[in-house]
Design a protein around this motif. Structure first.
Motif, short mmCIF file in Angstrom:
data_model
loop_
_atom_site.label_atom_id
_atom_site.label_comp_id
_atom_site.label_asym_id
_atom_site.label_seq_id
_atom_site.Cartn_x
_atom_site.Cartn_y
_atom_site.Cartn_z
N SER A 9 -15.74 -16.39 -16.45
CA SER A 9 -15.87 -14.99 -16.01
C SER A 9 -15.63 -14.87 -14.51
N ILE A 10 -16.19 -15.83 -13.75
CA ILE A 10 -15.97 -15.84 -12.30
C ILE A 10 -14.49 -16.02 -11.99
N GLN A 11 -13.85 -16.93 -12.71
CA GLN A 11 -12.41 -17.17 -12.49
C GLN A 11 -11.60 -15.91 -12.79
N SER A 12 -11.98 -15.21 -13.85
CA SER A 12 -11.31 -13.96 -14.21
C SER A 12 -11.47 -12.92 -13.10
N LEU A 13 -12.68 -12.85 -12.53
CA LEU A 13 -12.93 -11.94 -11.41
C LEU A 13 -12.03 -12.27 -10.23
N LYS A 14 -11.94 -13.56 -9.92
CA LYS A 14 -11.10 -13.99 -8.79
C LYS A 14 -9.64 -13.61 -9.01
N GLU A 15 -9.17 -13.77 -10.24
CA GLU A 15 -7.78 -13.41 -10.56
C GLU A 15 -7.55 -11.92 -10.38
N ASP A 16 -8.55 -11.12 -10.74
CA ASP A 16 -8.45 -9.67 -10.55
C ASP A 16 -8.36 -9.32 -9.06
N VAL A 17 -9.16 -10.01 -8.24
CA VAL A 17 -9.15 -9.77 -6.79
C VAL A 17 -7.77 -10.10 -6.22
N VAL A 18 -7.21 -11.23 -6.65
CA VAL A 18 -5.88 -11.64 -6.19
C VAL A 18 -4.84 -10.59 -6.56
N GLU A 19 -4.94 -10.06 -7.78
CA GLU A 19 -3.99 -9.03 -8.21
C GLU A 19 -4.12 -7.78 -7.34
N MET A 20 -5.36 -7.41 -7.02
CA MET A 20 -5.56 -6.26 -6.13
C MET A 20 -4.89 -6.48 -4.77
N MET A 21 -5.06 -7.69 -4.23
CA MET A 21 -4.43 -8.02 -2.95
C MET A 21 -2.91 -7.89 -3.04
N GLU A 22 -2.34 -8.38 -4.13
CA GLU A 22 -0.88 -8.34 -4.30
C GLU A 22 -0.38 -6.90 -4.43
N ARG A 23 -1.18 -6.05 -5.06
CA ARG A 23 -0.79 -4.64 -5.17
C ARG A 23 -0.80 -3.96 -3.81
N VAL A 24 -1.76 -4.33 -2.97
CA VAL A 24 -1.81 -3.76 -1.62
C VAL A 24 -0.63 -4.27 -0.80
N GLU A 25 -0.26 -5.54 -0.96
CA GLU A 25 0.93 -6.07 -0.29
C GLU A 25 2.14 -5.19 -0.62
N ASP A 26 2.30 -4.88 -1.90
CA ASP A 26 3.43 -4.06 -2.36
C ASP A 26 3.36 -2.67 -1.73
N LEU A 27 2.17 -2.08 -1.68
CA LEU A 27 2.00 -0.75 -1.09
C LEU A 27 2.35 -0.77 0.40
N LEU A 28 1.95 -1.82 1.09
CA LEU A 28 2.22 -1.92 2.52
C LEU A 28 3.72 -1.97 2.78
N VAL A 29 4.43 -2.80 2.02
CA VAL A 29 5.88 -2.90 2.16
C VAL A 29 6.52 -1.53 1.93
N LYS A 30 6.13 -0.89 0.83
CA LYS A 30 6.74 0.40 0.46
C LYS A 30 6.39 1.51 1.46
N SER A 31 5.14 1.53 1.93
CA SER A 31 4.74 2.63 2.82
C SER A 31 5.50 2.58 4.14
N VAL A 32 5.64 1.38 4.72
CA VAL A 32 6.37 1.27 6.00
C VAL A 32 7.87 1.45 5.77
N ASP A 33 8.38 0.95 4.65
CA ASP A 33 9.80 1.19 4.31
C ASP A 33 10.07 2.69 4.22
N SER A 34 9.15 3.43 3.61
CA SER A 34 9.35 4.87 3.46
C SER A 34 9.45 5.55 4.83
N LEU A 35 8.64 5.06 5.78
CA LEU A 35 8.68 5.62 7.14
C LEU A 35 9.99 5.24 7.84
N LEU A 36 10.36 3.97 7.78
CA LEU A 36 11.56 3.50 8.48
C LEU A 36 12.82 4.19 7.96
N ASN A 37 12.85 4.41 6.64
CA ASN A 37 14.06 4.95 6.00
C ASN A 37 13.97 6.45 5.71
#
Length: 217
Positions: A9-37
């Motif tokens: 269960s702890i490992q599953s929680l950790k995997e969920d946290v990692v996925e959240m981090m990766e989604r924020v990475e994607d949002l950061l790339v897209k948000s600044v790209d939207s501004l630049l372009n």
């Protein structure tokens, strides 16, 4: 058997946290790209995608409550569970700042940028590096890496000061720059705050691994 189930269960929680981090990475790339372009559609996509991060935070919070209620966590287990609850709050706030950047992009619209956007992409790359390495330190329980990542917040602070100084001078020299200049200052501030939240995450990782409450900066 109970212990094995708990660790899974702890490992599953950790995997969920990692996925959240990766989604924020994607949002950061897209948000600044939207501004630049000046990509308004991409900015709107960022705002919509943030909902999934909010939902993940709620799901993880429910799982942590269930773990505490149904299992008998030991000392380090409790450290992990409570730290995860705090980490996902910081991740969610980082996602919110990406949304704020997207909203400023929409307000600027198709206006010509008052200056070449150089420091904002630099800030993004450093923050992306911080996000990725904090994720690695979380997965591998590497407190030394977490500390090193947290220290990179100083680079972001310095870049934000540069942006602040430059844009204030531009506003002072020409009042036509006030409207967009203010929005770009907000973008810089949102990025600076994102780095603060990643530093918080690094401090929680150090607490999980070493049991020490530290303030990195």
């Amino acid at each position: 058997m109970v212990r094995e189930s708990f660790e899974a269960s702890i490992q599953s929680l950790k995997e969920d946290v990692v996925e959240m981090m990766e989604r924020v990475e994607d949002l950061l790339v897209k948000s600044v790209d939207s501004l630049l372009n000046k990509d308004i559609n991409l900015a709107r996509q960022v705002i919509e995608l943030d909902d999934s991060i909010d939902e993940m935070q709620n799901d993880i919070e429910e799982k942590t409550i269930e773990l505490i209620a149904l299992q008998q966590p030991m000392a380090k287990d409790l450290r992990i569970i409570f730290s995860i609850a705090k980490i996902i709050t910081d991740i969610e706030r980082a996602g919110d700042f990406c949304v704020n950047i997207a909203k400023e992009t929409i307000k600027i619209g198709n206006e010509a940028h008052i200056k070449p956007l150089v420091d904002i992409p630099k800030m993004r790359e450093i923050i992306l590096d911080m996000l990725r390495n904090s994720k690695i330190s979380f997965i591998n329980e590497n407190s030394k890496l977490a500390y090193r990542v947290g220290r990179e917040d100083e680079l972001i602070d310095n870049l934000y000061k540069d942006i602040y100084t430059e844009i204030l001078m531009m506003i002072h020299s020409d009042s036509k720059n006030i409207n967009q200049g203010t929005k770009l200052l907000f973008v810089g501030r949102y990025l600076e705050r994102m780095a603060d939240h990643i530093t918080n995450i690094c401090e929680r990782i150090i607490y999980i691994v070493d049991g020490d409450n530290v303030e990195i900066n």
